[in-house]
Write a protein that holds these residues in place. Structure first.
Motif, PDB file in Angstrom:
ATOM      1  N   TYR A 445       0.838  -1.200   0.000  1.00  0.00           N
ATOM      2  CA  TYR A 445       0.000   0.000   0.000  1.00  0.00           C
ATOM      3  C   TYR A 445       0.876   1.254   0.000  1.00  0.00           C
ATOM      4  CZ  TYR A 445      -3.361   3.579   1.154  1.00  0.00           C
ATOM      5  OH  TYR A 445      -4.122   4.722   1.111  1.00  0.00           O
ATOM      6  N   VAL A 446       1.899   1.215   0.838  1.00  0.00           N
ATOM      7  CA  VAL A 446       2.808   2.372   0.923  1.00  0.00           C
ATOM      8  C   VAL A 446       3.533   2.567  -0.399  1.00  0.00           C
ATOM      9  CG1 VAL A 446       4.789   3.362   2.124  1.00  0.00           C
ATOM     10  CG2 VAL A 446       3.096   2.032   3.413  1.00  0.00           C
ATOM     11  N   ASN A 449       1.159   4.035  -3.088  1.00  0.00           N
ATOM     12  CA  ASN A 449       0.711   5.401  -2.854  1.00  0.00           C
ATOM     13  C   ASN A 449       1.822   6.391  -2.559  1.00  0.00           C
ATOM     14  OD1 ASN A 449      -2.238   5.364  -3.137  1.00  0.00           O
ATOM     15  ND2 ASN A 449      -1.992   3.674  -1.691  1.00  0.00           N
ATOM     16  N   GLY A 450       3.020   5.857  -2.315  1.00  0.00           N
ATOM     17  CA  GLY A 450       4.146   6.755  -2.059  1.00  0.00           C
ATOM     18  C   GLY A 450       4.609   7.428  -3.327  1.00  0.00           C
TER      19      GLY A 450
ATOM     20  N   THR B 354       1.186   8.874   2.768  1.00  0.00           N
ATOM     21  CA  THR B 354       2.066   8.088   1.905  1.00  0.00           C
ATOM     22  C   THR B 354       2.677   8.983   0.819  1.00  0.00           C
ATOM     23  OG1 THR B 354       0.083   7.340   0.725  1.00  0.00           O
ATOM     24  CG2 THR B 354       1.060   5.806   2.290  1.00  0.00           C
ATOM     25  N   TYR B 357       5.561  10.678   2.329  1.00  0.00           N
ATOM     26  CA  TYR B 357       6.693   9.736   2.389  1.00  0.00           C
ATOM     27  C   TYR B 357       7.373   9.657   1.028  1.00  0.00           C
ATOM     28  CZ  TYR B 357       9.248   5.334   2.834  1.00  0.00           C
ATOM     29  OH  TYR B 357      10.225   4.382   2.841  1.00  0.00           O
ATOM     30  N   PHE B 441       3.854   8.380   6.401  1.00  0.00           N
ATOM     31  CA  PHE B 441       3.461   6.976   6.571  1.00  0.00           C
ATOM     32  C   PHE B 441       4.424   6.127   5.752  1.00  0.00           C
ATOM     33  CE2 PHE B 441      -1.131   5.551   7.540  1.00  0.00           C
ATOM     34  CZ  PHE B 441      -0.660   4.609   8.431  1.00  0.00           C
ATOM     35  N   SER B 442       5.246   5.355   6.400  1.00  0.00           N
ATOM     36  CA  SER B 442       6.339   4.691   5.683  1.00  0.00           C
ATOM     37  C   SER B 442       6.262   3.173   5.782  1.00  0.00           C
ATOM     38  CB  SER B 442       7.667   5.148   6.289  1.00  0.00           C
ATOM     39  OG  SER B 442       7.778   4.619   7.607  1.00  0.00           O
TER      40      SER B 442
END
Lengths: 454, 454
Positions: A445-446, A449-450, B354, B357, B441-442
């Protein structure tokens, strides 16, 4: 950054994502409702050549086609939401066409965005059968993708125009439905297409539809409302039902399906679920209406609700980075709204969702999330929590009337290692209950969406 | 699972976490308030030998010591919250001791948990100077760690008893304060200890304190309330202030500090911030009271608020897996509550966090989060969003009066690659504003919380 760094441990245990491709279904041509022609094509909204990004759906029925929709309640409604809402209210709930693009949400795009959405509608109107030169619009529009960027409108118009030529790929077979479903996709890993049939007084009707997630999913949609999100759904049936009754059935179904799912707690600017009912199954029948035909309406509403729940659950199963499908059931609440609010809170808790990913039966986090929702009269000594396996084996109580059980951690691990399981919270404060469907929160997920835009 | 798996891409770009150890401060002995003795020791709550898990703080002042606290509003109050709340109200806001353990929250532990919390209080009471044999309790208690597990109470009692012997490590120097701060830690990466001095009418007072995060951080605390979380804070001053005024000053400070931070949007069952004021700086002075000494009270309140904000921000900087420290400022709201609610929503959005991040200036997500908070009268055409660098260079407007700017992505990347920056949302709907502090959020957040208990 002018700081010292330490390397993150290289031993991060990245769990392989379960493949979702087995959820893609090949359906018989005969399972689809009559009187619809569909296609999906590459118009160039997405950069990668050949990837489908434009769906066109038209009703070919001679019967008038009813349309209803629920839109996001986000204050920043995307242009397609504003335009579709306006068309529906101008037409009194009639529309025969739908054009959808993925790759760009046409949201927060100002006046230009509205012009682009209208251009998509105008161009698709020309494809509709029995089209007249009147000023009224009969096509609805949906968009999904990045917020704040303009549509490549010329490419989209060309794509729509290509369907007016002899090369048109508009068709009614499974392949056509699948193309349309694929053109809905953004970060989805499979096209979400399902069908179903039902009978009312001996006449057989079909219902089919498609939807897409996979992030910014925590819809809160109502009829002609003021919100928005990145969940798009389209349900098509060959039943005949009056526009107001279709809207009421959809609103009822939404509250028990799409408004009960969460991937990441985000409500988008574009969330739209719409339904068309073209009466093609029995063109001579009068439309079902809840005032004049209560029995028919109740059957239709029940079938629509079950079908919407099926489509909604597919979005959770394909949630961004999801490895788990978890059913959260909150019982014993004073009101349905209380139960729904607590189920929603548990389903969106980052700590609950990371524990689900880690297959950790950390029920304390479930309880903490429950308790963070204000609920007067809640007695902690009446609250119980249990985990419910999906394989038919016994439930595992972890908290009974406020007292922790001596939990068999091996058994807990067994349940949480399943892909599907449930969490049940009994509040002991009333008779109402609500169910929510959620997924876990993973490294993936990270990652998704990162760096979504690049 | 009986399913096909596909391996997650092995090219996940895991950004190294910035080291937080430079935020640990060595402070001069003279910077700490007079009249306190502290220590931290290993009692055995945490498995790893030598790791500090029990803090004891006692006021040695001859002046009466006032105490005030704000507790979580979670419905499932942990035992130490229930017990501390009860002692404070029985004593009319007086207490001279504090005992804190980390490693186990003593939450949802039923009747036994309450007995254990009282046992900690009773044992620590015996360490207090001028202790009498009266039945009244003068020690407050806090716990943090896993929910739903019992304390190893015998080990804790032995740890407290060790401080009654000649081997006591209770002291007043920096090393003692540091030991206590270390014993607060769970997933924190450095002990959070700060001090500050201020003057009222020529008399110098000192204030010092410690707190801990680092997950389940989205406090919502009020005086003697019904909630709970895993933020613990303890503020000690040698000023003299009446119990009701101390509580009022703390409540005011909380709303502008700890209640404006979010790491993961979770409100815990144990969240507690308490303050002791022992008057040791000037033992002969009368206590400050807001009725009789408005000027003194205002100075104290201002200093306490600034200090609480400093401590609260440390928790965000050390948020689980955090690589960014982001100040979210919402302006132009009809009321402070509206601004606070929107700032909170932006600060807890998984998609915003995210993107932070990923150093992605995805302002559409900021806007979408803003719009998901119901606010009547909001006009999208009056909303503006900008990113604010912390290095003194110019702000970057990305949305002005509802219209997207043509954003220089290079410049955006420059700002978002800073460790500290700000997001400003102007609503154009009023005159009120609120500030929130949040982090990103990592992958590391998922790692820490995916398997917290093992």
């Amino acid at each position: 950054m002018s700081q010292l760094f330490k390397r993150l441990s290289s031993t991060i245990n990245i769990k392989p994502l379960p493949s979702k491709t087995h959820l893609h279904r090949v359906l018989p041509d005969s399972s689809f409702p009559a009187g619809y022609a569909l296609t999906g094509l590459h118009a160039g909204v997405k950069k990668k050549s050949g990837v489908l990004d434009l769906a066109i759906i038209i009703s070919t029925s001679k019967h008038p086609t009813s349309a209803a929709a629920c839109f996001t309640r986000n204050a920043f409604k995307a242009a397609p939401v504003v335009v579709s809402d306006e068309i529906l209210s101008r037409n009194g709930g009639r529309a025969r066409g739908l054009v959808v693009n993925s790759g760009c949400a046409n949201a927060v795009t100002g006046r230009q965005g509205l012009e682009d959405a209208w251009a998509m509608v105008n161009e698709t109107d020309k494809l509709l059968p029995h089209s007249t030169s009147s000023q009224s619009h009969n096509t609805l529009v949906m968009s999904t993708g990045v917020i704040g960027q303009r549509l490549p409108i010329q490419s989209i118009i060309k794509g729509i125009q290509s369907q007016a030529s002899a090369d048109s790929t508009l068709a009614s077979d499974f392949a056509a439905w699948e193309r349309a479903a694929k053109a809905f996709m953004t970060t989805d890993t499979f096209p979400k297409l399902r069908s179903r049939s039902f009978e009312i007084r001996g006449t057989k009707y079909r219902i089919a539809g498609m939807d897409k997630g996979a992030g910014m999913i925590h819809p809160n949609m109502g009829p002609a409302s003021t919100l928005h999100a990145t969940l798009l759904g389209c349900i098509l049936t060959d039943a005949a039902i009056s526009p107001p009754s279709l809207q009421n059935a959809l609103t009822y179904a939404m509250d028990r399906s799409f408004n009960c799912i969460s991937v990441d707690g985000e409500m988008s600017t574009n969330d739209t679920v719409l339904v068309l009912a073209n009466g093609a199954a029995a063109p001579d029948q009068v439309e079902i209406d809840e005032v004049t035909d209560k029995e028919g309406f109740e059957i239709f509403k029940r079938e629509l609700t079950a079908f919407a729940a099926e489509l909604a659950q597919l979005v959770v199963r394909d949630g961004e980075g999801a490895t788990k499908f978890v059913t959260v059931n909150v019982k014993g609440a004073p009101t349905y709204e209380d139960a729904h609010r607590i189920a929603s809170r548990i389903s969106t808790s980052a700590l609950v969702k990371t524990a689900l990913y880690g297959e950790d039966a950390n029920w304390g986090r479930v309880l903490s999330a429950t308790g963070s929702v204000p609920l007067s009269g809640l007695d902690p000594q009446k609250v119980s929590v249990s985990f419910l396996p999906s394989d038919g084996s016994a439930a595992l109580p972890v908290l009974v009337n406020g007292e922790p059980e001596n939990v068999d951690e091996g058994r807990a691990k067994e349940i949480l290692s399943l892909e599907d399981f449930g969490i049940c919270v009994e509040l002991g404060a009333g008779m109402e209950e609500a169910t929510y469907w959620t997924c876990d929160f993973s490294y993936e997920y990270v990652r998704i969406n990162g760096d979504y835009r690049s």
